[in-house]
Design an enzyme around this catalytic site. Sequence first.
Site, short mmCIF file in Angstrom:
data_model
loop_
_atom_site.label_atom_id
_atom_site.label_comp_id
_atom_site.label_asym_id
_atom_site.label_seq_id
_atom_site.Cartn_x
_atom_site.Cartn_y
_atom_site.Cartn_z
CE LYS A 1 -3.89 1.80 2.78
NZ LYS A 1 -4.64 1.58 4.04
CB SER B 1 -8.12 3.14 3.05
OG SER B 1 -7.23 2.58 4.01
CB SER C 1 -8.13 0.12 5.88
OG SER C 1 -8.90 1.29 5.94
#
Lengths: 460, 446
Positions: free
Chosen positions: A79, A154, A178
Amino acid sequence: MFGSISETQKAILSGDIKCVDVVDHFLQKIDEKKHLNAFLTVTREQAYDAAKKQDKLVSSYGRAVLERLPLLGVVVSYKDLFLTKGVRTTAGSRVLESYIPTYSATIVERSHTSGMIMIGKTNCDAWAHGASGENSDFGPTLNPHNNEFVPGGSSSGSAVSVAAGLSHVSFGTDTGGSVRQPANFCGIYGLKPTYGAVSRYGVVAMASSLDCVGVFSGYLGDCKKVFDVVRGTDGRDATLKNGGFHIGRKPVIGVPDEYFSEDVDPVVLENVMQALEVFKGGGYKVKRVKLPSTKYAISVYYIVQPAEVSSNLARYDGIRFGESREMFGLEAKRRIVLGTFVLSSGYYDEYYKKASKVRTLIINEFDEAFKSVDVLISPVSPSTPFRIGEKSADPLKMYLSDILTVPANIAGIPALSVPFGRYKEFPLGFQLMGPKFSEEILFEVAGDFERMTDYKFIPV
Amino acid sequence: MDEKFEPVMGLEVHIELSTMSKMFCGCASDHFGKPPNTQVCPVCLGMPGSLPFPNLEAVKDVIKLGLSVNSSISRFSKFDRKHYFYPDLPKGYQISQYDLPLCSGGHIILRSGKKINIRRIHIEEDTAKLLHVSNDEESYSLIDFNRSGVALCEMVTEPDFNRVEEVVEFLKEVQLIVRYLGISSADMEKGSMRLEANLSVRRVGEVGLPDYKVELKNINSFRFLDKALRYEIERQIRILKDKEKVIQETRGYDQSKGVTFSQRSKEEEMDYRYFPEPDIPPMVFDDKFISGIVRELPELPYAKRDRYLSDYGLPSNYVEVLVSEPERAAFFEHAVRLDSRYKVGVKTIANLIVNKDFDRKYPSPESFMKKILDLMKKEYASGDLTSKAVREVISENIKAVEDYNKGKGEVVGFLIGQVQKKLRGKGDPALILQQLNNALKVKGKL
C-alpha cells in the site's frame, strides 16, 4: 506455478522457472489489469534486480537458499503508505505526489531481507481515509469482480493486487477495517494483527493508537508465512510486543449478538450463518456472547481517530515533502477539523476523554467474552460491495461501512477476514476475532474451515 | 505616601539532559558547536512514518532530579502531544508531559531558610534551532535540527520568589544539583539551562497573586538574569505607580540595550490541544525501580555543606567554595582521605584549595598532598631552631615576660612576632605558641 508461495518456490527450486520468470509473470498481469488502477508505482527495475540476485543465489546454493531467504521469489506489493527508500510514496494523496523517502519501513526491510520482491506500490484512499478507494487522489481502484463496484478500502489496490493475481501477497494497513473490508469485497484473506504485533515504523500514520499493518493473501498459508517474517519488536516502534499462544484443544467459537443485527444485509448474515453451520458440522462448540457496547464503537472511533489524524497530519505543512497544503482532499480536511475540535480545550473532556473511557469499556467486554470463547465470528462489512459513487457523497453512510470491523481496532485485538460464499458475481466472507496475540488460533480455525469447505483461491 | 511594591515571581527552568542519544532516537545529543543538520534522522526530522522510541536514561535522569529536590515520583506517568505550529517543530507537535509529569511537588530551601516550592518536573523533547539571517540584500531563517529531539527537562516552581537574589540563589542551587547528578552541564551561556520567569508586582503587605503576569524570555546568563529581572520589576512598579495596568504579555530581554520588550500579547491563551501520545505506552514505575535510582544518587550539595560544617568545622564561606563545583568537592574529599597518612589537617587542605587554588595547580590529590608536605618542610623552621629562638626571645625580653606574669596575656602576640623575626618568618605559628607557652609557664614558676 504462480499461485501460492510454496507452489512458486517449488517451481523455482526444481529449476522449472527462475525468479525472473515470476517477476515477468506478475508484471505482465499488472499490464493486463491496468484498468483496475491498483498500482500507483510499478517498481519494474527493482523487481528484476532483486530477482536476478536471487536466481544467482539459487544456482549457487540450491535449496539452502531458503534458510537465508525463507520467502524467496515471493512477489509483494505495498500500500502506498509504506515508506520505500528511493521509491515514491504518496499515501494516495497529491500532497506527497513527489515525495521520495530516505528510508524504508521496518516491514519493508524485513520483507526484502527474507527474500520478498517488491513489484510496486498500490493505490489507496488518500491518507487511508475511506472504505471504498474512491478517496484516492489518483482515481478509484476498481473491483476486479465487477468494475463498476468498489473493491473496498482504504487498502484498495493491495486487495485488488492479490485478488486479481498481480502479486503473491500485499501489505495494507487497517485502522478501522481497511484490510479486512477490501479483502472481504475482493474474496481473499485479510489479516489485521494484534495492535503492537507488527511494526508501524515507516508507515505514514493515520491514527496511531488504531493503525495496524495487515497482510492480504489468496492462500491462508501465505498470510501466516508473511506475518511470521514481519512480526515482532524492532527497537523503533515503542508499542511493539512479542507474543503468541496455542490452546491445545478445539477452539470454542463465540457468536456476538450485536454483530448480527438488522443493520446488516440479510445476504451477508445468511452467509455467515452458513459458515457457522460448517463449523458446527466440524464439531466446533458454538456459544452466543454479548458485547453490548458495540453500538458505541463507531462513535468512539470517529472521535479518537480524527483526533489522532489531525495531530499526525500536522507535519505536512506544505514546506517539506513536496506539494502544498492546498492539495489536501475534502475527507482529510473534514477529519483535521473534526479532530482539532474534539481536542480543543473545553471540549476535550466531553469528547476525547469520554471516548477513551468508552474505549476501555469495549476492551473490557471483549476480555470478558474471551473468558468463555476462544474466537468470535461475525460479518466483515454490513453490505456486499457497493457501486462506485453510491456512498461517496454521504460521509456518514461511508463511515458506517466500518461498523463491524472498528471494534477490533478499538480493542487492539487480531481479526482475520476469511473468504467464503458468493452473491451474484461478488465474493462473501466472515471475520474471526480473537484475544490479543491469538493469530495462531485464528489461522488454525480458518485453516480447518478451508479444509472443511475445500476452498481454493482462483485469481479473477 | 510612597507606596512600597514587591515582585512575585515563578520560574520555568529548562535543562537539556546530557544523555548520549536524543530523547526518542539514536542520534547523538551533544549538539553544541556541531555543523548544522549533521546529527539528524527520520525521527528527529519528523519524517512521515517515523516513531519515537523513548530513552530510558533520560527518564531516569529526571527522576534523579526529582528525588534530589524532594519531589514525589509518579508511579504512573505518560507522554502527551503538545500542538503548535512553528518552523522549529517538524512534527507540528512536541512530545511533552501534561497531566501526569514524572515528578510532582518538591522544594529547595534557600540560605535564609525560605522554602521555594516546586510544582512539577517533566520531560520533553527540545526543538530545532532557528538562525535568523538578515542583511542589506535579504533576510531569511535557517533551521538546525541537531538540537531537535534532545532530551529536555522542565522544572516549574510556584510563584514563591519575592527578591531577585532569591531567584539567583535558587537557580545556582538547581544548577549545582544538576551538575552533582551529572545529568547536564546546565550551562546558561551554552543554552543547556534556559529560563523563563513569570513576573508580576504587588503592594507590600498584599497577599495572593496579582491579576496579571508577564512572561520574561531569552535570558541566557546569570548576569543578564539579574539585570533583566530588576529592569522588569522597576518597569512594572512605574506603571502601577502611575495607576496604570500592566499588560499581560510575553517579553524578551535585549542584552545590548538592557531593556525588556514586548514579544507577544498573551490575552488569548494558546490552545495546545494536549492528548496522550499514542506512539508511546504509559510508563509504570515500581518501588524497585525507584529505589534503584535512589541508590545511584550521589551526596548532594546541601548534604555536603552540612557535613563539612559539622564534621570539619570549616567556615561557611570555605564550605561554599568547596561545594560549588562537584570536582572540587571530590578533590577535597580525596585529599582529606589521604590525610590519614599525611596528617596536615583538614583546615590546611581547605585553606590551600579555597585561597590558593592548589587543586588547580596540582590536579592529582596525591601530588597536592605531597606539595603541602614539601611546603611545610621548607617553610617551617625545625623544632630545635624554634625552641632556640624562643629561649633567646624570652631572655632578651625580660620586661615583656614580667608583663605576662602580671596577667597581660596580649604580650604573647608581641613575643611570637619576635620569634618569627629570628626565624625569618619561617616558624610554625602553632609550634611557636606551644613552645612559648611552655617557656612562660616555666618562667612564671621561677
